[in-house]
Structure formats: C-alpha cells, structure tokens
Design a protein around this motif. Sequence first.
Motif, PDB file in Angstrom:
ATOM      1  N   LEU A 133       0.836  -1.202   0.000  1.00 54.31           N
ATOM      2  CA  LEU A 133       0.000   0.000   0.000  1.00 54.31           C
ATOM      3  C   LEU A 133       0.869   1.250   0.000  1.00 54.31           C
ATOM      4  CD1 LEU A 133      -2.912   1.036   0.096  1.00 54.31           C
ATOM      5  CD2 LEU A 133      -2.752   0.987   2.587  1.00 54.31           C
ATOM      6  N   ALA A 134       1.928   1.241   0.812  1.00 56.57           N
ATOM      7  CA  ALA A 134       2.836   2.387   0.871  1.00 56.57           C
ATOM      8  C   ALA A 134       3.543   2.579  -0.464  1.00 56.57           C
ATOM      9  CB  ALA A 134       3.850   2.207   1.988  1.00 56.57           C
ATOM     10  N   GLN A 135       3.953   1.476  -1.112  1.00 54.12           N
ATOM     11  CA  GLN A 135       4.600   1.570  -2.414  1.00 54.12           C
ATOM     12  C   GLN A 135       3.636   2.121  -3.457  1.00 54.12           C
ATOM     13  OE1 GLN A 135       6.017  -2.456  -2.943  1.00 54.12           O
ATOM     14  NE2 GLN A 135       8.092  -1.917  -2.264  1.00 54.12           N
ATOM     15  N   GLN A 136       2.381   1.659  -3.392  1.00 51.37           N
ATOM     16  CA  GLN A 136       1.372   2.152  -4.334  1.00 51.37           C
ATOM     17  C   GLN A 136       1.134   3.648  -4.112  1.00 51.37           C
ATOM     18  OE1 GLN A 136      -0.026   0.562  -6.933  1.00 51.37           O
ATOM     19  NE2 GLN A 136      -1.003   2.494  -7.457  1.00 51.37           N
ATOM     20  N   LYS A 137       1.058   4.039  -2.824  1.00 49.20           N
ATOM     21  CA  LYS A 137       0.849   5.448  -2.504  1.00 49.20           C
ATOM     22  C   LYS A 137       2.041   6.284  -2.972  1.00 49.20           C
ATOM     23  CE  LYS A 137      -0.843   8.364   1.193  1.00 49.20           C
ATOM     24  NZ  LYS A 137      -1.288   8.464   2.575  1.00 49.20           N
ATOM     25  N   ALA A 138       3.247   5.784  -2.774  1.00 46.59           N
ATOM     26  CA  ALA A 138       4.445   6.494  -3.235  1.00 46.59           C
ATOM     27  C   ALA A 138       4.440   6.616  -4.753  1.00 46.59           C
ATOM     28  CB  ALA A 138       5.702   5.768  -2.751  1.00 46.59           C
ATOM     29  N   THR A 139       4.042   5.556  -5.436  1.00 46.21           N
ATOM     30  CA  THR A 139       3.957   5.578  -6.897  1.00 46.21           C
ATOM     31  C   THR A 139       2.928   6.607  -7.351  1.00 46.21           C
ATOM     32  OG1 THR A 139       4.595   3.245  -7.008  1.00 46.21           O
ATOM     33  CG2 THR A 139       3.512   4.167  -8.942  1.00 46.21           C
ATOM     34  N   ASP A 140       1.774   6.609  -6.671  1.00 43.69           N
ATOM     35  CA  ASP A 140       0.733   7.585  -7.010  1.00 43.69           C
ATOM     36  C   ASP A 140       1.222   9.012  -6.754  1.00 43.69           C
ATOM     37  OD1 ASP A 140      -0.925   5.525  -7.730  1.00 43.69           O
ATOM     38  OD2 ASP A 140      -2.107   5.556  -5.874  1.00 43.69           O
ATOM     39  N   ASN A 141       1.895   9.233  -5.622  1.00 48.87           N
ATOM     40  CA  ASN A 141       2.423  10.560  -5.299  1.00 48.87           C
ATOM     41  C   ASN A 141       3.472  10.996  -6.332  1.00 48.87           C
ATOM     42  OD1 ASN A 141       0.816  10.852  -3.058  1.00 48.87           O
ATOM     43  ND2 ASN A 141       2.386  10.203  -1.604  1.00 48.87           N
ATOM     44  N   LEU A 142       4.320  10.080  -6.748  1.00 45.88           N
ATOM     45  CA  LEU A 142       5.338  10.385  -7.736  1.00 45.88           C
ATOM     46  C   LEU A 142       4.694  10.733  -9.081  1.00 45.88           C
ATOM     47  CD1 LEU A 142       8.343  10.541  -8.429  1.00 45.88           C
ATOM     48  CD2 LEU A 142       8.267   8.102  -8.966  1.00 45.88           C
ATOM     49  N   ARG A 143       3.681   9.949  -9.466  1.00 46.00           N
ATOM     50  CA  ARG A 143       2.968  10.224 -10.720  1.00 46.00           C
ATOM     51  C   ARG A 143       2.302  11.594 -10.660  1.00 46.00           C
ATOM     52  NH1 ARG A 143      -1.971  10.067 -11.410  1.00 46.00           N
ATOM     53  NH2 ARG A 143      -2.436   8.641  -9.713  1.00 46.00           N
ATOM     54  N   GLU A 144       1.663  11.885  -9.532  1.00 46.23           N
ATOM     55  CA  GLU A 144       0.997  13.168  -9.358  1.00 46.23           C
ATOM     56  C   GLU A 144       2.016  14.312  -9.393  1.00 46.23           C
ATOM     57  OE1 GLU A 144      -1.530  15.425  -5.897  1.00 46.23           O
ATOM     58  OE2 GLU A 144      -1.881  13.287  -6.188  1.00 46.23           O
ATOM     59  N   ALA A 145       3.156  14.127  -8.766  1.00 45.75           N
ATOM     60  CA  ALA A 145       4.203  15.151  -8.763  1.00 45.75           C
ATOM     61  C   ALA A 145       4.726  15.387 -10.182  1.00 45.75           C
ATOM     62  CB  ALA A 145       5.344  14.744  -7.836  1.00 45.75           C
ATOM     63  N   LYS A 146       4.891  14.292 -10.947  1.00 45.73           N
ATOM     64  CA  LYS A 146       5.334  14.430 -12.338  1.00 45.73           C
ATOM     65  C   LYS A 146       4.303  15.186 -13.164  1.00 45.73           C
ATOM     66  CE  LYS A 146       8.383  10.399 -12.695  1.00 45.73           C
ATOM     67  NZ  LYS A 146       8.576   9.086 -13.330  1.00 45.73           N
ATOM     68  N   GLU A 147       3.030  14.892 -12.955  1.00 42.93           N
ATOM     69  CA  GLU A 147       1.970  15.580 -13.685  1.00 42.93           C
ATOM     70  C   GLU A 147       1.960  17.073 -13.344  1.00 42.93           C
ATOM     71  OE1 GLU A 147      -1.609  13.481 -12.703  1.00 42.93           O
ATOM     72  OE2 GLU A 147      -1.144  11.781 -14.006  1.00 42.93           O
ATOM     73  N   GLN A 148       2.120  17.376 -12.039  1.00 41.70           N
ATOM     74  CA  GLN A 148       2.159  18.778 -11.628  1.00 41.70           C
ATOM     75  C   GLN A 148       3.378  19.481 -12.223  1.00 41.70           C
ATOM     76  OE1 GLN A 148       2.006  18.667  -7.348  1.00 41.70           O
ATOM     77  NE2 GLN A 148      -0.220  18.439  -7.289  1.00 41.70           N
ATOM     78  N   ALA A 149       4.518  18.801 -12.208  1.00 40.59           N
ATOM     79  CA  ALA A 149       5.733  19.383 -12.784  1.00 40.59           C
ATOM     80  C   ALA A 149       5.537  19.648 -14.270  1.00 40.59           C
ATOM     81  CB  ALA A 149       6.928  18.464 -12.550  1.00 40.59           C
ATOM     82  N   GLN A 150       4.926  18.701 -14.971  1.00 43.34           N
ATOM     83  CA  GLN A 150       4.672  18.879 -16.402  1.00 43.34           C
ATOM     84  C   GLN A 150       3.737  20.059 -16.635  1.00 43.34           C
ATOM     85  OE1 GLN A 150       6.230  17.331 -18.835  1.00 43.34           O
ATOM     86  NE2 GLN A 150       5.138  18.511 -20.369  1.00 43.34           N
ATOM     87  N   ALA A 151       2.703  20.181 -15.798  1.00 38.73           N
ATOM     88  CA  ALA A 151       1.767  21.304 -15.928  1.00 38.73           C
ATOM     89  C   ALA A 151       2.487  22.631 -15.684  1.00 38.73           C
ATOM     90  CB  ALA A 151       0.602  21.133 -14.945  1.00 38.73           C
ATOM     91  N   ILE A 152       3.362  22.663 -14.696  1.00 39.02           N
ATOM     92  CA  ILE A 152       4.121  23.882 -14.403  1.00 39.02           C
ATOM     93  C   ILE A 152       5.038  24.223 -15.572  1.00 39.02           C
ATOM     94  CG2 ILE A 152       5.941  24.833 -12.926  1.00 39.02           C
ATOM     95  CD1 ILE A 152       4.601  23.304 -10.582  1.00 39.02           C
ATOM     96  N   ILE A 153       5.682  23.216 -16.134  1.00 38.28           N
ATOM     97  CA  ILE A 153       6.571  23.433 -17.287  1.00 38.28           C
ATOM     98  C   ILE A 153       5.776  23.969 -18.477  1.00 38.28           C
ATOM     99  CG2 ILE A 153       7.974  22.239 -19.019  1.00 38.28           C
ATOM    100  CD1 ILE A 153       8.970  20.429 -16.703  1.00 38.28           C
ATOM    101  N   GLU A 154       4.615  23.383 -18.730  1.00 41.61           N
ATOM    102  CA  GLU A 154       3.782  23.847 -19.841  1.00 41.61           C
ATOM    103  C   GLU A 154       3.316  25.280 -19.619  1.00 41.61           C
ATOM    104  OE1 GLU A 154       0.663  20.977 -20.295  1.00 41.61           O
ATOM    105  OE2 GLU A 154       2.028  19.427 -21.048  1.00 41.61           O
ATOM    106  N   GLN A 155       2.932  25.580 -18.380  1.00 41.96           N
ATOM    107  CA  GLN A 155       2.492  26.935 -18.053  1.00 41.96           C
ATOM    108  C   GLN A 155       3.650  27.920 -18.230  1.00 41.96           C
ATOM    109  OE1 GLN A 155       1.166  27.386 -14.011  1.00 41.96           O
ATOM    110  NE2 GLN A 155       0.323  29.411 -14.358  1.00 41.96           N
TER     111      GLN A 155
END
Length: 127
Positions: free
Chosen positions: A27-49
């Motif tokens: 569960l912790a690994q899944q949560k970490a994976t989800d957090n990492l994916r979300e962070a990457k998406e946010q970073a990509q959105a910031i880069i695009e902006q």
Amino acid sequence: MQALSERQKKIAEGLEAATRASQDLELAQQKATDNLREAKEQAQAIIEQATRRATQLIDESKEQARAEGERLKVAAQADIEQEVNRAREVLRAEVATLAVAGAEKILGSHIDNGANDKLVDQLVAEL
C-alpha cells in the motif's frame, strides 16, 4: 501441548503480522507511486504553463519592439520632412536674394534696402 499451542499461536500471529506488513508495504509503495505520478503531472503542468508564459512574453516583447520601431520611423520621417522644409525655405531665400542681385546688375542700379526686402519677401512668397 500448551507450549506447542502457544508456539503455533505465536507463529500464526507472526505470519499474520508479516502478511499485514507486506500489505502495508505494498500500500505504501502504491501510494508512493501515485504521489510520484501526481508530482510528475504537476511538474509537467508547471513546465507547460512556464512555456506558455515565456511564449507570451516573447510575443509581447516583439509587439512592443515593432511598435517602438514604427514610432521611431514616424518620428524620423517627421524630422526628415521638417529638415526638407527648412532647406526649401533657405533655398527660397537664397534664390530670392540671387534674383534681386541679378536684377540689380541687369538694371544697373541699386535698390534701397526697404524695397530690396519687400522684393525678396514677394519672391519668397511666389516660390
């Protein structure tokens, strides 16, 4: 028998705890994976902006430079026109003076300054 029963109970509890720990880890690994994916998406959105904003700033700068260039061009054309008009006025005055001097020589007489100035003003007006 009781010791054996307690031993089995402890082993069962240990296995259960290991299973829970394994599930918690998964569960912790899944949560970490989800957090990492979300962070990457946010970073990509910031880069695009940031890219869009940079493009917008570049376009605004180009427009300002174009407007400034146009303003300078208009100002330069106005200056050129003023200089041409000044040169024409100077040339008119010189032509009038030369015409009066030529007329004096042709007539063989000297015209007084008042008449001379009046004649020059008339010639300038006509030119």
